[in-house]
Design a protein around this motif. Structure first.
Motif: not given
Length: 370
Positions: A305-327
């Motif tokens: 996360y920190h590398a993406v924000v620092r080096e690419m200059g964009v925000q990063l959001t991440h999630g958790y899901g599975m085939t049974e419950v996509p989100m």
């Protein structure tokens, strides 16, 4: 701010659609001429997606596909695949998407267990003959499916032959069978309704707070449950996405730049690939229009996360899901740095979660469980 609120309100209203076909009809009526899917030099608007899907539905109807027919398809991420899938929703068929890199064992299991009456394949693709595999498997089945190729040419017909669209109540019926990967055991078939997939896509869309002037990207298999998840997001908020049949960096960068992609990602592996490319030319933005990486599928280390924000200059959001419950959980762009770096987000609007012990009993706040 009023315009943003209007977009959000409209997206919430569309999210109440009871079937996938109702959702595409409502979006096409709102913004028929706005693009929804982009691939190389080709594109589809929301109106074209609706109209061409009806023609494909008529062609499938002529082949014998009816409401409730089980249609398996093993197709790559292409405009044609989306058209076929929406055509099947128009008919009220049961879809059984199969990941393109599955081979005899997994495909045989999916066809047998789903009782597929039809099976769409891409022919020979990337050196592998999917039609030959399908015919080989069909010869082993007591009730083999009708095999047809659906790569660059789809069934076509006159929509006048079609029965009425699915009734709203059918949105609660099982219309999708997704397959989990099975490395040492057979895959597991996961059942979904139109409403369950629309709900999952709505959770993702509202969490990411996207807008009609965004441009997304689909670099993952459309046959994955993320396919309808992401497509629902496009339909709710009225923006397009670039489709990648084969994703590899740096080759794909030209398409990201040409279409002005603002939202990319897919999984932690994608973040790592984008970072590696950014580090080859650290003095200029990898994708000038990019503002957000988002995804899930695997844990995200805080240092990524920190590398993406620092080096690419964009925000990063991440999630958790599975085939049974996509989100299940998803980070939002305006969450705190600590939350985005150290968690997999929060339950999006409309999602409830409980943590249980091994017997399924709810645990108190702060406990570890499942």
């Amino acid at each position: 701010m009023t315009a943003v609120n209007d977009v959000t309100a409209s997206a919430h209203a569309l999210g109440a659609s009871r079937t996938f076909w109702e959702l595409i009809e409502r979006r096409a009526a709102l913004t028929p001429d706005r693009p929804v899917l982009l691939q190389e030099d080709r594109s589809l608007t929301f109106g074209e997606l609706r109209d061409r899907a009806e023609r494909v539905a008529a062609g499938l109807y002529g082949m014998g596909v009816r409401a409730g027919s089980v249609v398996a398809w093993q197709l790559p991420t292409r405009l044609e695949t989306a058209l076929l899938s929406f055509a099947l929703t128009r008919l009220g068929a049961v879809q059984s998407p199969v990941i393109p890199f599955y081979r005899d064992r997994e495909v045989r299991f999916a066809l047998r267990e789903s009782g597929a009456a039809f099976f769409a394949v891409p022919g020979v693709r990337r050196g592998f003959d999917h039609t030959a595999m399908a015919e080989r498997i069909a010869a082993e089945l007591d009730d083999p499916p009708q095999i047809f190729e659906a790569y660059d040419v789809l069934p076509d017909g006159d929509p006048a032959v079609l029965p009425p669209p699915p009734e709203p109540a059918s949105g609660e019926e099982v219309r999708w069978i997704y397959w989990t990967s099975g490395t040492t055991s057979d895959p597991k078939g996961v059942l979904h309704t139109d409403r369950s997939l629309i709900a999952g896509g709505s959770c993702l869309a509202h969490a990411l707070k996207l807008l009609p002037d965004d441009v997304g990207s689909m670099a993952f298999p459309y046959a994955h449950v993320a396919g309808p998840d992401y497509t629902v997001m496009l339909l709710l908020y009225g923006f397009p996405a670039v489709m990648f049949e084969q994703f590899a960096l740096p080759d794909a960068l030209a398409e990201y730049r040409r279409h002005g992609v603002t939202v990319a990602g897919g999984s932690t592996a994608f973040y790592a690939m984008f970072l590696a490319e950014q580090r080859r030319a650290p003095d200029r933005p990898l994708i000038p229009t990019l503002r957000l990486l988002a995804g899930g599928g695997a844990p995200k280390p805080p240092e990524v996360y920190h590398a993406v924000v620092r080096e690419m200059g964009v925000q990063l959001t991440h999630g958790y899901g599975m085939t049974e419950v996509p989100m299940i959980t998803m980070g939002a762009p305006d969450d705190t740095t600590e939350n985005l770096a150290l968690t997999e987000g929060r339950p999006p609007e409309g999602m409830e979660i409980r943590i249980t012990d091994e017997h399924g009993e709810p645990l108190p706040y702060g406990s570890e469980g499942e």
